[in-house]
Design a protein around this motif. Structure first.
Motif, PDB file in Angstrom:
ATOM      1  N   PRO A 144      11.730  10.870 -20.772  1.00 26.89           N
ATOM      2  CA  PRO A 144      11.861  10.177 -19.491  1.00 26.89           C
ATOM      3  C   PRO A 144      10.578   9.432 -19.112  1.00 26.89           C
ATOM      4  O   PRO A 144       9.488   9.996 -19.135  1.00 26.89           O
ATOM      5  CB  PRO A 144      12.132  11.323 -18.498  1.00 26.89           C
ATOM      6  N   GLY A 145      10.724   8.162 -18.805  1.00 23.07           N
ATOM      7  CA  GLY A 145       9.616   7.374 -18.304  1.00 23.07           C
ATOM      8  C   GLY A 145       8.583   6.953 -19.317  1.00 23.07           C
ATOM      9  O   GLY A 145       7.548   6.412 -18.948  1.00 23.07           O
ATOM     10  N   ARG A 146       8.819   7.207 -20.600  1.00 16.39           N
ATOM     11  CA  ARG A 146       7.852   6.836 -21.632  1.00 16.39           C
ATOM     12  C   ARG A 146       8.552   6.085 -22.751  1.00 16.39           C
ATOM     13  O   ARG A 146       9.739   6.249 -22.976  1.00 16.39           O
ATOM     14  CB  ARG A 146       7.197   8.078 -22.217  1.00 16.39           C
ATOM     15  N   THR A 147       7.778   5.277 -23.454  1.00 14.05           N
ATOM     16  CA  THR A 147       8.317   4.592 -24.619  1.00 14.05           C
ATOM     17  C   THR A 147       7.477   4.944 -25.835  1.00 14.05           C
ATOM     18  O   THR A 147       6.283   5.211 -25.738  1.00 14.05           O
ATOM     19  CB  THR A 147       8.333   3.059 -24.442  1.00 14.05           C
ATOM     20  N   ALA A 148       8.130   4.937 -26.952  1.00 15.25           N
ATOM     21  CA  ALA A 148       7.491   5.149 -28.250  1.00 15.25           C
ATOM     22  C   ALA A 148       8.117   4.149 -29.196  1.00 15.25           C
ATOM     23  O   ALA A 148       9.107   3.493 -28.867  1.00 15.25           O
ATOM     24  CB  ALA A 148       7.717   6.572 -28.740  1.00 15.25           C
ATOM     25  N   GLY A 149       7.556   4.029 -30.372  1.00 22.56           N
ATOM     26  CA  GLY A 149       8.137   3.140 -31.357  1.00 22.56           C
ATOM     27  C   GLY A 149       7.091   2.716 -32.365  1.00 22.56           C
ATOM     28  O   GLY A 149       5.937   3.160 -32.321  1.00 22.56           O
ATOM     29  N   THR A 150       7.528   1.886 -33.273  1.00 24.19           N
ATOM     30  CA  THR A 150       6.640   1.363 -34.304  1.00 24.19           C
ATOM     31  C   THR A 150       6.709  -0.156 -34.286  1.00 24.19           C
ATOM     32  O   THR A 150       7.700  -0.746 -33.840  1.00 24.19           O
ATOM     33  CB  THR A 150       7.031   1.873 -35.703  1.00 24.19           C
ATOM     34  N   VAL A 151       5.640  -0.753 -34.779  1.00 27.34           N
ATOM     35  CA  VAL A 151       5.551  -2.205 -34.882  1.00 27.34           C
ATOM     36  C   VAL A 151       4.615  -2.517 -36.046  1.00 27.34           C
ATOM     37  O   VAL A 151       3.702  -1.736 -36.329  1.00 27.34           O
ATOM     38  CB  VAL A 151       5.053  -2.822 -33.551  1.00 27.34           C
ATOM     39  N   ASP A 152       4.855  -3.594 -36.749  1.00 23.92           N
ATOM     40  CA  ASP A 152       3.951  -4.016 -37.814  1.00 23.92           C
ATOM     41  C   ASP A 152       2.759  -4.761 -37.231  1.00 23.92           C
ATOM     42  O   ASP A 152       2.844  -5.345 -36.136  1.00 23.92           O
ATOM     43  CB  ASP A 152       4.676  -4.931 -38.808  1.00 23.92           C
ATOM     44  N   THR A 153       1.659  -4.778 -37.953  1.00 23.38           N
ATOM     45  CA  THR A 153       0.444  -5.465 -37.520  1.00 23.38           C
ATOM     46  C   THR A 153       0.742  -6.879 -37.049  1.00 23.38           C
ATOM     47  O   THR A 153       0.276  -7.307 -35.988  1.00 23.38           O
ATOM     48  CB  THR A 153      -0.595  -5.496 -38.663  1.00 23.38           C
ATOM     49  N   ALA A 154       1.537  -7.609 -37.819  1.00 21.95           N
ATOM     50  CA  ALA A 154       1.829  -9.009 -37.495  1.00 21.95           C
ATOM     51  C   ALA A 154       2.538  -9.166 -36.159  1.00 21.95           C
ATOM     52  O   ALA A 154       2.462 -10.224 -35.528  1.00 21.95           O
ATOM     53  CB  ALA A 154       2.669  -9.641 -38.609  1.00 21.95           C
ATOM     54  N   ASP A 155       3.211  -8.110 -35.698  1.00 18.30           N
ATOM     55  CA  ASP A 155       4.017  -8.201 -34.477  1.00 18.30           C
ATOM     56  C   ASP A 155       3.363  -7.584 -33.251  1.00 18.30           C
ATOM     57  O   ASP A 155       3.963  -7.563 -32.175  1.00 18.30           O
ATOM     58  CB  ASP A 155       5.385  -7.561 -34.729  1.00 18.30           C
ATOM     59  N   VAL A 156       2.149  -7.044 -33.394  1.00 15.22           N
ATOM     60  CA  VAL A 156       1.442  -6.509 -32.223  1.00 15.22           C
ATOM     61  C   VAL A 156       1.014  -7.668 -31.351  1.00 15.22           C
ATOM     62  O   VAL A 156       0.340  -8.589 -31.809  1.00 15.22           O
ATOM     63  CB  VAL A 156       0.230  -5.654 -32.644  1.00 15.22           C
ATOM     64  N   ASP A 157       1.402  -7.622 -30.080  1.00 13.42           N
ATOM     65  CA  ASP A 157       1.103  -8.720 -29.151  1.00 13.42           C
ATOM     66  C   ASP A 157       0.140  -8.229 -28.076  1.00 13.42           C
ATOM     67  O   ASP A 157       0.562  -7.790 -27.002  1.00 13.42           O
ATOM     68  CB  ASP A 157       2.398  -9.249 -28.528  1.00 13.42           C
ATOM     69  N   PHE A 158      -1.146  -8.306 -28.371  1.00 13.16           N
ATOM     70  CA  PHE A 158      -2.150  -7.860 -27.411  1.00 13.16           C
ATOM     71  C   PHE A 158      -2.245  -8.809 -26.224  1.00 13.16           C
ATOM     72  O   PHE A 158      -2.618  -8.387 -25.135  1.00 13.16           O
ATOM     73  CB  PHE A 158      -3.521  -7.712 -28.059  1.00 13.16           C
ATOM     74  N   ALA A 159      -1.926 -10.064 -26.407  1.00 16.37           N
ATOM     75  CA  ALA A 159      -1.999 -11.018 -25.292  1.00 16.37           C
ATOM     76  C   ALA A 159      -1.049 -10.585 -24.189  1.00 16.37           C
ATOM     77  O   ALA A 159      -1.391 -10.581 -23.011  1.00 16.37           O
ATOM     78  CB  ALA A 159      -1.700 -12.432 -25.761  1.00 16.37           C
ATOM     79  N   ALA A 160       0.163 -10.201 -24.533  1.00 10.09           N
ATOM     80  CA  ALA A 160       1.132  -9.738 -23.542  1.00 10.09           C
ATOM     81  C   ALA A 160       0.679  -8.410 -22.948  1.00 10.09           C
ATOM     82  O   ALA A 160       0.819  -8.179 -21.751  1.00 10.09           O
ATOM     83  CB  ALA A 160       2.516  -9.571 -24.170  1.00 10.09           C
ATOM     84  N   ALA A 161       0.078  -7.542 -23.775  1.00  9.80           N
ATOM     85  CA  ALA A 161      -0.388  -6.239 -23.287  1.00  9.80           C
ATOM     86  C   ALA A 161      -1.538  -6.401 -22.306  1.00  9.80           C
ATOM     87  O   ALA A 161      -1.659  -5.644 -21.341  1.00  9.80           O
ATOM     88  CB  ALA A 161      -0.819  -5.372 -24.452  1.00  9.80           C
ATOM     89  N   ALA A 162      -2.370  -7.390 -22.525  1.00 14.01           N
ATOM     90  CA  ALA A 162      -3.548  -7.577 -21.663  1.00 14.01           C
ATOM     91  C   ALA A 162      -3.174  -8.014 -20.253  1.00 14.01           C
ATOM     92  O   ALA A 162      -3.892  -7.729 -19.316  1.00 14.01           O
ATOM     93  CB  ALA A 162      -4.500  -8.591 -22.292  1.00 14.01           C
ATOM     94  N   VAL A 163      -2.047  -8.675 -20.124  1.00 18.07           N
ATOM     95  CA  VAL A 163      -1.637  -9.149 -18.797  1.00 18.07           C
ATOM     96  C   VAL A 163      -0.582  -8.273 -18.147  1.00 18.07           C
ATOM     97  O   VAL A 163      -0.219  -8.493 -17.020  1.00 18.07           O
ATOM     98  CB  VAL A 163      -1.133 -10.617 -18.855  1.00 18.07           C
ATOM     99  N   ALA A 164      -0.109  -7.289 -18.893  1.00 17.99           N
ATOM    100  CA  ALA A 164       0.956  -6.409 -18.358  1.00 17.99           C
ATOM    101  C   ALA A 164       0.428  -5.490 -17.293  1.00 17.99           C
ATOM    102  O   ALA A 164      -0.716  -5.234 -17.165  1.00 17.99           O
ATOM    103  CB  ALA A 164       1.577  -5.594 -19.484  1.00 17.99           C
TER     104      ALA A 164
END
Length: 188
Positions: free
Chosen positions: A168-188
């Motif tokens: 509840p209230g948390r997310t988990a998962g996997t992503v490849d290096t190429a798909d990590v989007d730090f730009a979106a994370a920085a503004v979230a």
């Protein structure tokens, strides 16, 4: 979606990428290169990079095996968490470091997959953090002589099961290096 509602930020966690930990690791050079890519992208996006460094009898503090691999360089302004247990939160200041940065979401990389990486993922998740494992940026050594599956299977299995974690209230998962989007994370 972390349950840590007062912590909107993301951090890249680099666990135990030390000479003695990854010397014999599966696909070492590619994994370290992927971590280096992620470190560079996180820095460019203004996302904090948090380094974790293990010490033990075979990794004495200050020794060559204890050092972070030469392909990666930690900046002086980036937090360094020293640990003696698998879970990077256990008996360390990691929680305080993340709280100070308002971090509620972790992007996890490092070694070893079947020890400190798994322990830290579970530790983060049970403490209310969102925890994403970078599928091609963690590794382990071959422990099949002790009954473990070959390292490629350990990594694949960890990626498989972490992709299906939920709480509840948390997310988990996997992503490849190429798909990590730090730009979106920085503004979230």
């Amino acid at each position: 979606m972390t349950t840590r509602t007062d912590r909107p930020h993301t951090a890249l966690l680099v666990i135990d990428v030390q000479n003695g930990v990854v010397r014999e690791a599966h696909d070492r050079d590619r994994v370290v290169a992927n971590i280096a890519t992620l470190v560079g992208r996180a820095r460019t996006a203004g996302v904090p990079v948090v380094w974790v460094q293990h010490h033990a009898d075979d990794l004495p503090t200050g020794s060559e095996p204890w050092q972070i691999v030469p392909e990666l360089s930690r900046r002086d302004d980036e937090p360094l968490v020293h640990k003696a247990y698998g879970d990077s939160f256990e008996d360390t200041d990691l929680e305080q470091v993340l709280a100070a940065g308002g971090v509620g979401r972790l992007v996890v990389t490092g070694a070893q997959t079947d020890a400190c990486v798994r322990s830290t993922l579970h530790g983060a998740f049970t403490r209310g953090y969102d925890a994403t494992l970078v599928a091609d940026a963690h590794t382990t050594e071959d422990l099949s002589a002790y009954g473990a599956p070959p390292p490629g299977q350990v990594i694949a299995h960890t990626n498989l099961y972490w992709g299906f974690q939920s709480a509840p209230g948390r997310t988990a998962g996997t992503v490849d290096t190429a798909d990590v989007d730090f730009a979106a994370a920085a503004v979230a």
